[in-house]
Every structure is written in structure tokens, then in C-alpha cells.
Design an enzyme around this catalytic site. Structure first.
Site, PDB file in Angstrom:
ATOM      1  N   LEU A   1      -7.470  -0.335  -4.478  1.00  0.00           N
ATOM      2  CA  LEU A   1      -6.299  -1.131  -4.911  1.00  0.00           C
ATOM      3  C   LEU A   1      -6.472  -2.716  -4.730  1.00  0.00           C
ATOM      4  CD1 LEU A   1      -3.576   0.999  -2.957  1.00  0.00           C
ATOM      5  CD2 LEU A   1      -4.648   1.399  -5.202  1.00  0.00           C
ATOM      6  N   ASP A   2      -6.780  -3.003  -5.847  1.00  0.00           N
ATOM      7  CA  ASP A   2      -7.397  -4.813  -5.950  1.00  0.00           C
ATOM      8  C   ASP A   2      -6.228  -5.625  -5.574  1.00  0.00           C
ATOM      9  OD1 ASP A   2      -9.140  -6.766  -6.784  1.00  0.00           O
ATOM     10  OD2 ASP A   2      -7.572  -7.100  -8.469  1.00  0.00           O
ATOM     11  N   ALA A   3      -6.527  -6.563  -4.704  1.00  0.00           N
ATOM     12  CA  ALA A   3      -5.548  -7.672  -4.214  1.00  0.00           C
ATOM     13  C   ALA A   3      -4.356  -6.938  -3.962  1.00  0.00           C
ATOM     14  CB  ALA A   3      -5.356  -8.527  -5.649  1.00  0.00           C
TER      15      ALA A   3
END
Length: 575
Positions: A231-233
Site C-alpha cells: 500500500l504505497d504512501a
């Protein structure tokens, strides 16, 4: 109402109290293709063991004139890394407009310059694949944004608007660009939230339609063989003006909702949160073993590199002693280098300002570049150091470049291999790629310094010739094969930090079944260091052998001398 529906409705009630949560729950299940009576997974189950080692790579880190880059990467994994890794973190492989894939134009399509969904599914037959869910933002060249400007769905309500006079001074920023971007739309000028860049427009998860879109995307990834989700950023996901807009309760609630749905559909799936923030905040993303299965150990890269540059393990040791053992069903993802730089925020409170400045200055001497962020007071502050790991470890802070670069580099990899958690190695660390200054100049991005693209023939020649690339690659493969044979290196095996002085970094691991004890001792300095085996309190009835050299150590009172950056893995069982 089934237990799954009840739990799902509970999460949705906290996120969308103005919605009909039962209807929304049914929509979520339908969009995800999940039955309401799906069985819950077994809690606190470890979905990994000591054989788990991750490779981090872009889809086109290897290129060839004769085939798609994903085919080249698959061949490299099959032929060169067999027996070394279990998982590939395949960095964003979608059509994109900037940031080397993290400004996604279309979440449902594989970038045709890389390959196809069939090739990703094919790679998943050999290894587990971790894919990026770029969930906080999308590209300004996406269909969603074009629809936003035209006032039509999907897209018209997908972005975060704010008035330019809104007080946003409390918002935590990872960049120096203005937070809001003025956009001309069919309804007039609007201002949109852009946490990272004006090409990366933040998505409005306060709109449940955006949630439903991402559930459809996640299901597509699962159908094509992806089981690990990064889960990016994600820490920046929920926006509430007047707050820092990072780590908000709603963000944690949304992660719990995604975890609930994903693990009911695919009990072997794993969620990893990418939260490049101070250490104590990062730890909260485990939740109560109901959020991330894995969290990045973001403090490890700056602390470990600082240790090897200064010859003192004091800060690394003190930090390690404060880290709570992960509950079963959760663990740490350890890394030293990745496609991004060496984050400095996770070292805040662990290294002093003077020590951070010394680290920055040393790595600048070794060719590093510094990326900045804007603080709440408007001050520009170093955010990350952009440098290849090979060049970052070319010397020490006091002496500069020295003859110990290879030994120091392998020592760093061996420390990470033995720590609690799953180790992740960037492809450019496996083959010791240096700083790509030409790519920095061509792209204008400091991060490009560690995003080199190898021509497959050139890399093949480098790995069979008399080069540092070949030496490092051979050493790394031997290290990883040995690591994967040790039950004491299970990601959830017991770990205790040992007190062996400033220049010797040591810890003890014990397998979950308690059959293997392993003492990992590292000389992290550029001078020989000695210690007595009696300091390790070895069990007298066991036979002890150094797994690295194969040498037996049965004299409990013997003195051991380690050369600069030499290490031993002392085990009471042979692999």
C-alpha cells in the site's frame, strides 16, 4: 447478517457514517466478487518462514532487444536466483506519466513496453509477487482526471478539493512543491490536493465510490497472481484540514477494511504498508494484528549505513532493543536499499541532528544527492539521501574511500539477512550497481541515481567477468542460500541483542521449535576486533560451528578475532 457482513458494516460505519452501510457493504462484496458467507482465515498464522527472501525490481531493470523486459526479469529470476529468493516486489508496471511508475494512468493495464498480464501471471508460477497498490494518488493524465475536468463519472468526485485560503499549515509534507494545484474545469477553477507532485493528484477516499474502484482493482490483481500488496504512501490517505493529514484514524480503519476483504477472498494474501515516517508512528500500522501483515523497517537503512560509516553500532543496537517482537501473523520487512532514497525521517529521534548532518555530508562525498521536504513552518529540510548502496558504503565518515568497500557491503547484507523479519534486496544491490549520474541528468530526478537500467547482455558480461559486480553477486547468492536453510532465521524466531561493545554488533536468534540457536556477530569497523567466546554464553553440551567458514568452535574460552567487516554465524546445528 453474516459475521463478515457485520464486521464490514462496522468499518464502513466509521468511515462513511452518512451512507447506508448495509447497502455499501453489499456493494463492496459484489465489487470484490466475495460471498457474504466466506470463511474467516485462521488468525495469527505466519504466511512465511526462513526461506522467504524478497527481490525488489522494476519491470524493466533488465532490458533486451529480443524480448519484453518482464520476460528478461523472469529468466533472470529462474536461472540466476533459483534457491535464493521466494518473492519479487515488482514495482509499478502500469502506464504512467512520471515518478517511474508511481503516477499511474491506468491501474488495470500492464505497460505494453514491459509486457502483459500473462507474463506477470507466468512469473507468479515461480515466485510470489508483491504488487504496488498506488492508492493515495493517480496521474494527471488518467481518464479519471480527464473526467473530473469534464464533470463526469468516473472521476468527477474522485479528487480532493480545497479552497486556497483554507488553513493547511498543519499538513505534513514529504515534498517542497505547493500542496494545492489550480485546475480549470467545466465548472470553473478548482484547487486539488497534491501531496507528492502536481502530476500526482490525491484520491478522495471520503467518497465510497473511490473505495469501490480500488476493490475492483485489487480483485484484478488477485486474479492475475499477485498475492502480496504494498500500500504505497498509505499514511497520507485520509485528508481532514486542520490536522497533519498523516496517520489519521480513518486511514487505519480503511486498512483494516481492506485487510478484512482481501484475507477472506485469499487467505494466503499479505498486506504491506509503505509508511516512511518516524519509527513509533510506523509501528502503529500493525494495529492489533488486524492491519498490515508486514511493515517496512524504515529506520534500518539510515541506522545500518550510519553504523558501517562510523564504526559504532550504539544507535543501531539501542534501536533494535526498543523494537517489539512482532506478533505471530505479522513481521517486519527489512531493507537497506530500494528504488527510493535512504529516508531520514525514520532516523529522527534516533540520530542527533549533528549525526544526521554528518551522515548526509559523508554520503554527499560519495556522490549522493539530497531531496528535501517542507516542514509545517515552511522550512526546507532533508528528506532522503539518493545514492546507490554500493557507493554509500565505499568508505568511512572519518577516512573517506578505503579498500574495504566489498567487505563492508557484504557485511551490511549479512546483518539484514539475520535480523528478525523478511529481508528484501534491491536488484541493484545484488549486482552492486553504482551511482547512475547520467540518468539523473537525463531525467532531472535525484532518485534516478539508483534506478539504473541494465542491458541484459552487459549485465551478463559483468557477472561472469573479473568485476566487483561478479564478486558481489556470487557472495550474495551464497549468503542467501545459506540464510534460507536456518530455522533460527524464521522471521518470527526469537531475537535478543547482545552487548559486545561499540565495534562488534551481535544478536542471538532461536528457532521457533528451539532446536537451533544462532549467534550472529559482526565487526562493523575498519579495524580488527577480538572477543572471547565466553561472552556469548554458549551451551556447553552443544557443538558449535561457524556457518560462514565451516570452522568448529568448541573451546568455550577461545578468543576470536574478526577482520574489518568480517562476521560469523555461530550455530549449534549444521545446515
Amino acid at each position: 447478517m453474516t459475521p463478515l457482513q457485520q464486521r464490514l458494516a462496522g468499518h464502513l460505519q466509521l468511515l462513511y457514517p452518512q451512507s447506508d452501510v448495509m447497502e455499501l457493504a453489499d456493494q463492496c462484496l459484489a465489487q470484490f466478487g466475495l460471498g457474504a458467507d466466506a470463511s474467516a482465515p485462521v488468525p495469527h498464522r505466519n504466511l512465511w518462514d526462513e526461506r522467504d527472501v524478497m527481490l525488489i525490481s522494476y519491470g524493466d531493470s533488465l532490458r533486451s532487444e529480443h524480448e519484453a523486459p518482464l520476460q528478461s526479469l523472469t529468466r533472470f529470476v529462474r536461472t540466476q536466483l533459483h534457491g535464493c529468493i521466494s518473492t519479487v516486489h515488482l514495482l509499478p508496471f502500469f502506464p504512467y506519466s512520471s515518478d517511474d511508475g508511481f503516477s499511474v494512468m491506468d491501474y488495470t493495464t500492464v505497460n505494453p513496453s514491459l509486457g502483459s498480464w500473462e507474463q506477470i501471471s507466468g512469473l507468479s508460477q515461480d515466485v510470489k509477487i508483491m504488487g504496488d497498490l498506488v492508492i493515495n494518488h493517480c496521474s494527471s493524465r488518467s481518464l479519471w482526471f480527464e473526467n473530473y475536468k469534464a464533470g463526469i463519472e468516473p472521476g468527477a468526485s474522485y479528487f480532493v478539493e480545497a479552497e486556497p485560503d483554507t488553513d493547511l499549515s498543519a499538513v505534513v509534507r514529504p515534498r517542497t512543491s505547493p500542496l494545492l494545484r489550480a485546475v480549470k474545469t467545466a465548472a470553473g477553477e478548482r484547487h486539488l490536493w497534491c501531496t507528492f507532485s502536481h502530476d500526482q493528484l490525491d484520491l478522495n477516499f471520503q467518497n465510497p465510490r473511490v473505495l469501490l474502484e480500488f476493490l475492483k482493482i485489487i480483485r484484478l490483481y488477485l486474479d492475475n497472481g499477485i498475492r502480496w500488496f504494498r500500500l504505497d504512501a498509505v499514511a497520507f490517505l485520509w485528508k481532514t484540514p486542520g490536522t497533519p493529514c498523516v496517520n489519521l484514524p480513518e486511514t487505519h480503519e480503511l486498512i483494516r477494511l481492506l485487510r478484512l476483504l482481501i484475507e477472506h477472498l485469499a487467505p494466503d494474501a499479505v498486506i504491506i504498508t509503505e509508511t516512511n515516517i518516524p519509527n513509533q508512528e510506523n509501528l502503529t500500522y500493525f494495529g492489533n494484528a488486524n492491519e498490515a501483515h508486514l511493515i517496512y523497517n524504515f529506520s534500518l537503512p539510515p541506522l545500518l549505513i550510519n553504523t558501517l560509516l562510523t564504526g559504532s553500532c550504539t544507535h543501531l543496537k539501542n534501536w533494535l532493543m526498543t523494537m517489539p517482537p512482532a506478533q505471530h501473523g505479522t513481521t517486519y520487512l527489512n531493507f537497506i536499499a530500494s528504488h527510493d532514497g535512504i529516508g531520514l525521517r525514520p532516523a529522527e529521534g534516533l540520530l542527533s541532528d549533528w549525526e544526521l548532518q554528518s551522515l548526509i555530508a559523508t554520503l554527499q562525498r560519495f556522490g549522493g544527492r539530497i531531496s528535501a521536504r517542507t516542514t509545517a513552518s515552511g522550512e526546507s529540510k532533508p528528506y532522503e539521501i539518493n545514492i546507490s548502496l554500493w557507493d554509500a558504503l565505499r568508505g568511512t565518515s572519518s577516512q573517506g574511500p578505503d579498500p574495504w568497500q566489498f567487505a563492508r557491503f557484504v557485511c551490511a547484507a549479512a546483518i539484514m539477512a539475520a535480523l528478525e523479519g523478511i529481508p528484501a534486496y534491491y536488484i541493484h544491490s545484488l549486482v552492486a550497481t553504482g551511482n547512475d549520474n547520467e540518468r539523473v541528468e537525463n531525467t532531472g530526478s535525484y532518485r534516478a541515481i539508483n534506478r539504473h537500467i541494465w542491458q541484459q547482455d552487459a549485465l551478463q558480461q559483468a557477472l561472469i567477468g573479473d568485476t566487483h559486480h561478479a564478486r558481489v553477486f556470487d557472495a550474495m547468492r551464497a549468503l542467501l542460500r545459506l540464510r534460507r536453510q536456518q530455522p533460527a532465521f524464521h522471521p518470527n524466531a526469537t531475537q535478543y541483542t547482545l552487548h559486545t561493545g561499540e565495534a562488534l554488533f551481535a544478536f542471538w536468534r532461536q528457532s521457533i521449535d528451539r532446536r537451533q540457536s544462532l549467534f550472529a556477530v559482526y565487526n562493523i569497523s575498519d579495524q580488527p576486533q577480538s572477543f572471547n567466546l565466553s561472552e556469548l554464553n554458549l551451551i556447553a553440551t552443544d557443538d558449535w560451528v561457524d556457518l560462514i567458514s565451516g570452522e568448529a568452535h568448541n573451546d568455550r574460552m577461545a578468543q576470536i578475532t574478526l577482520m574489518p567487516y568480517q562476521y560469523l554465524w555461530l550455530s549449534n546445528r549444521r545446515s
